[in-house]
Design an enzyme around this catalytic site. Structure first.
Site, PDB file in Angstrom:
ATOM      1  N   TYR A 226       0.854  -1.317  -0.111  1.00 59.78           N
ATOM      2  CA  TYR A 226       0.222  -0.020  -0.043  1.00 59.78           C
ATOM      3  C   TYR A 226       0.969   1.273   0.044  1.00 59.78           C
ATOM      4  CZ  TYR A 226      -4.199  -2.777   0.843  1.00 59.78           C
ATOM      5  OH  TYR A 226      -5.335  -3.453   0.786  1.00 59.78           O
ATOM      6  N   HIS A 258      -4.342  -2.873  -7.854  1.00 58.25           N
ATOM      7  CA  HIS A 258      -5.449  -3.508  -7.624  1.00 58.25           C
ATOM      8  C   HIS A 258      -6.552  -2.767  -7.195  1.00 58.25           C
ATOM      9  CE1 HIS A 258      -7.951  -5.490  -4.320  1.00 58.25           C
ATOM     10  NE2 HIS A 258      -8.017  -6.631  -5.109  1.00 58.25           N
ATOM     11  N   HIS A 259      -6.205  -1.582  -6.302  1.00 57.55           N
ATOM     12  CA  HIS A 259      -7.295  -0.510  -6.149  1.00 57.55           C
ATOM     13  C   HIS A 259      -6.680   0.638  -5.688  1.00 57.55           C
ATOM     14  CE1 HIS A 259      -7.406  -2.031  -1.734  1.00 57.55           C
ATOM     15  NE2 HIS A 259      -7.342  -0.737  -1.488  1.00 57.55           N
ATOM     16  N   HIS A 329      -2.851   0.202  -3.959  1.00 55.70           N
ATOM     17  CA  HIS A 329      -2.816  -0.997  -3.725  1.00 55.70           C
ATOM     18  C   HIS A 329      -2.022  -1.549  -4.655  1.00 55.70           C
ATOM     19  CE1 HIS A 329      -4.307  -5.170  -2.439  1.00 55.70           C
ATOM     20  NE2 HIS A 329      -3.089  -5.147  -2.303  1.00 55.70           N
ATOM     21  N   HIS A 408     -16.721  -4.281  -1.976  1.00 53.91           N
ATOM     22  CA  HIS A 408     -15.454  -5.006  -2.133  1.00 53.91           C
ATOM     23  C   HIS A 408     -14.993  -5.988  -1.070  1.00 53.91           C
ATOM     24  CE1 HIS A 408     -11.325  -4.852  -3.517  1.00 53.91           C
ATOM     25  NE2 HIS A 408     -10.968  -4.435  -2.314  1.00 53.91           N
ATOM     26  N   HIS A 410     -11.823  -9.539  -0.849  1.00 54.80           N
ATOM     27  CA  HIS A 410     -10.683 -10.082  -1.828  1.00 54.80           C
ATOM     28  C   HIS A 410     -11.156 -11.346  -2.433  1.00 54.80           C
ATOM     29  CE1 HIS A 410      -7.536  -7.280   0.393  1.00 54.80           C
ATOM     30  NE2 HIS A 410      -8.355  -6.594  -0.617  1.00 54.80           N
ATOM     31  N   MET A 478     -11.692  -8.598   3.311  1.00 60.25           N
ATOM     32  CA  MET A 478     -12.245  -7.235   3.714  1.00 60.25           C
ATOM     33  C   MET A 478     -13.864  -7.376   3.595  1.00 60.25           C
ATOM     34  SD  MET A 478      -9.871  -4.322   1.837  1.00 60.25           S
ATOM     35  CE  MET A 478      -8.221  -3.911   2.344  1.00 60.25           C
TER      36      MET A 478
END
Length: 596
Positions: A226, A258-259, A329, A408, A410, A478
């Site tokens: 991150y 990823h985000h 991320h 969201h 994972h 998450m």
């Protein structure tokens, strides 16, 4: 979603089996011509499948014919390629399309995998090959398939996230019977194949753009990173409204980013240190923890986010901060080194203010390992609460209007559902399959003071032997729903987790039951305590009961990262009880000159 017919009688099943068997025997010893070449469709959507950039998928949708057109680009083709869809990205019980060769000829066909991963040619060939060609960029394979085929071995393509599996074939395949996908270690990518069948909303004529980007970061050689970067707005920037935002991804890094999130810092801070580095670093300035007001959130596969015509998200002006925190991320499972990145978010804003200031509220579970999923679970649910006490304290008397939802989890996530509880009755905000920061739902819902918001996430850990704990890593989990609403309030985050004292009682009980001493050492982490458990039906059921009945720790946070006075341990979750076809049935020979 796989189509299952539970009403088939034994005679029908036997007949279907013999038909498939006979078809496979015939088809594997012969090659066939494909249908006539079709006109090439425009392909509007693109996504890389693997982090190394060997495979890229492009596609478009025809709603009139209920078909999806797909093109697979392979940089270096050896002996074939496999693409598939399954409920969670498993290699077993998957709907497949393959290009393979036997050392002499190349073939294209619709196939499926059984519950052990063995590949079978489908008696009903629903993938139609349209074109192949080779260029300096690689090998291109264009084909199409209906959304629904009425074939029990085919995946139904519908709204929501589709789990794509892929693999390269490195040797000739003499018979598909010798192919087992599980042995190929296929990759997985999650894609929103079906997109809204509507034009994008028009933007104001005076719209402007602002890009908040990573500063040419060298992506660390580790699986999960991150990255935090502080960005400054121009001095004395007047108030504007963000009316749309979208991702800006560095070419080649589409499968690694990823985000992305953009946060505004607390306006109470006059300065924020210029920092660009790992969000987990001990060198990260403490002030960055007070940059929590969400301005934009994006994840892999999401489309640009548009605000409704009567609302916009404030940017600049009195009472706002000049400082923004970008958080990216990076998911780098191949540990690629030396890759540079300048990805981020492009904000589209207008000085012509709309009627309402919009806000974003984060619902679900706090990112903490105390919320965990036992291994080998087909379906396990975790619930995050935004209690009536929090909404009563933080929301205006007239309530707010929710107009969009972004969900969201994972890799273990199956689905996310948020309900509003009013007067003991539930109203759905979202009830979709697992979505990765999905396109907004634009469901308007009035939420007065005193309503509770409950987010329930469902997970599958059948392929895992250890507990999956909550956290930021891709193999951790998450449970998040970003809800977009107006008018804006100071409520930024409304989430919960189980009370940690009760979790320790759970560890003590299970350890005594399993004949072990419970470790109460101060240095023992929750992750270590979960990893030491012997998981069986009893330990999993007791954990589920704990999460359903124990007191919770409530986080009711302002956008300044300060807590509303209701944030505390509550005696149990108040309120909520969930109840809880093609005409050609043959494979297609692909000729060496690229024709079909």
């Amino acid at each position: 979603m796989r189509l299952l017919n539970k009403d088939l009688c034994l005679q029908d099943v036997t007949l279907m089996y013999l038909t498939v068997l006979a078809t496979v025997v015939v088809l594997l010893v012969a090659s066939y011509q494909a249908p006539a070449v079709h006109s090439r469709p425009a392909l509007a959507y693109h996504i890389p499948l693997d982090p190394s950039g060997q495979l890229e998928l492009s596609w478009n949708i025809s709603y009139p014919t209920q078909e999806v057109y797909l093109e697979l680009k392979v940089k270096e083709l050896h002996h074939g390629v496999l693409l598939g869809m399954s409920d969670r990205g498993e290699p077993t019980n998957a709907d497949l399309v393959l290009l393979w060769d036997d050392g002499h000829k190349s073939y294209f066909g619709d196939a499926w995998s059984d519950n052990e991963g063995r590949v079978m040619l489908d008696a009903q060939q629903d993938y139609e090959l349209l074109e192949t060609h080779q260029s300096t960029e690689g090998f291109f394979l264009l084909f199409k398939r209906p959304f629904s085929t009425c074939d029990p071995h085919d995946y139904i393509i519908e709204e929501g996230t589709v789990h794509i599996i892929y693999a390269m074939l490195e040797r000739p395949i003499l018979s598909l019977h010798e192919l087992n996908i599980s042995h190929l270690q296929p990759g997985i990518q999650r894609v929103l194949l079906l997109r809204p069948d509507a034009p994008s909303p028009a933007l104001p004529r005076d719209v402007r753009t602002l890009e908040v980007l990573a500063p040419d970061v060298i992506i660390p050689t580790q699986e999960t990173t991150y990255w935090c970067h502080i960005y400054q707005l121009p001095p004395n920037m007047p108030k504007n409204h963000i009316v749309m935002y979208e991702s800006v991804i560095t070419p080649g890094n589409e499968a690694i980013v990823h985000h992305i999130e953009v946060f505004e810092c607390s306006p109470q801070m006059d300065t924020v240190p210029q920092y660009s580095g790992s969000c987990d670093s001990k060198m990260k300035p403490r002030k960055l923890n007070y940059c929590r007001h969400v301005l934009a959130a994006w994840a892999l596969g999401a489309e640009p986010f548009y605000y409704p015509a009567d609302a916009g998200l404030p940017l600049g002006g009195e009472g706002s901060s000049r400082f923004l925190r970008l958080e990216v991320h990076y998911h780098n499972p191949l540990l690629i080194s030396g890759r540079r990145d300048s990805s981020g978010i492009r904000l589209w804003y207008t000085p012509s203010l709309r009627r309402f200031d919009a806000g974003i509220m984060e619902l679900g579970l706090v990112y903490t390992p105390v919320m965990a999923i036992p291994p080998r679970q087909r379906s396990f649910q975790l619930t995050g609460y935004c209690t009536a006490k929090c909404t009563q304290t933080a929301l205006p008397v007239g309530g707010v209007h929710i107009f969009a939802s972004q969900l969201h989890t994972h890799l273990a996530g199956l689905g996310v559902r948020t309900v509003l509880v009013r007067g003991g009755r539930e109203v759905d905000l979202s009830a979709k399959p697992h979505l990765i920061m999905c396109d907004p739902c634009f469901v308007r819902l009035s939420t007065p003071q005193g309503d509770a918001l409950v987010t329930k996430c469902t997970y599958n850990t059948e392929d895992r032997n250890k507990a999956t704990v909550g956290g930021f890593g891709i193999m951790e989990e998450m449970c998040v729903n970003y809800v977009h609403y107006y008018p804006r309030t100071q409520l930024e985050l409304c989430k919960s987790h189980v009370d940690t004292d009760y979790l320790q009682k759970y560890f003590s009980l299970i350890n005594r039951f399993q004949g072990r001493e419970s470790c109460s050492c101060p240095g023992t982490t929750v992750e270590e305590q979960f990893s030491l458990l012997s998981w069986d039906g009893f330990s999993g059921e007791v954990l589920n009961s704990l999460y359903l009945t124990s007191p919770i720790s409530m986080h009711c946070n302002q956008s300044t990262a300060e807590l509303f006075p209701v944030s505390a341990t509550l005696n149990g979750p108040e309120v909520i009880h969930f109840q809880t076809s093609s005409q050609n049935d043959n494979p297609t020979e692909v000729r060496s000159n690229g024709s079909v």
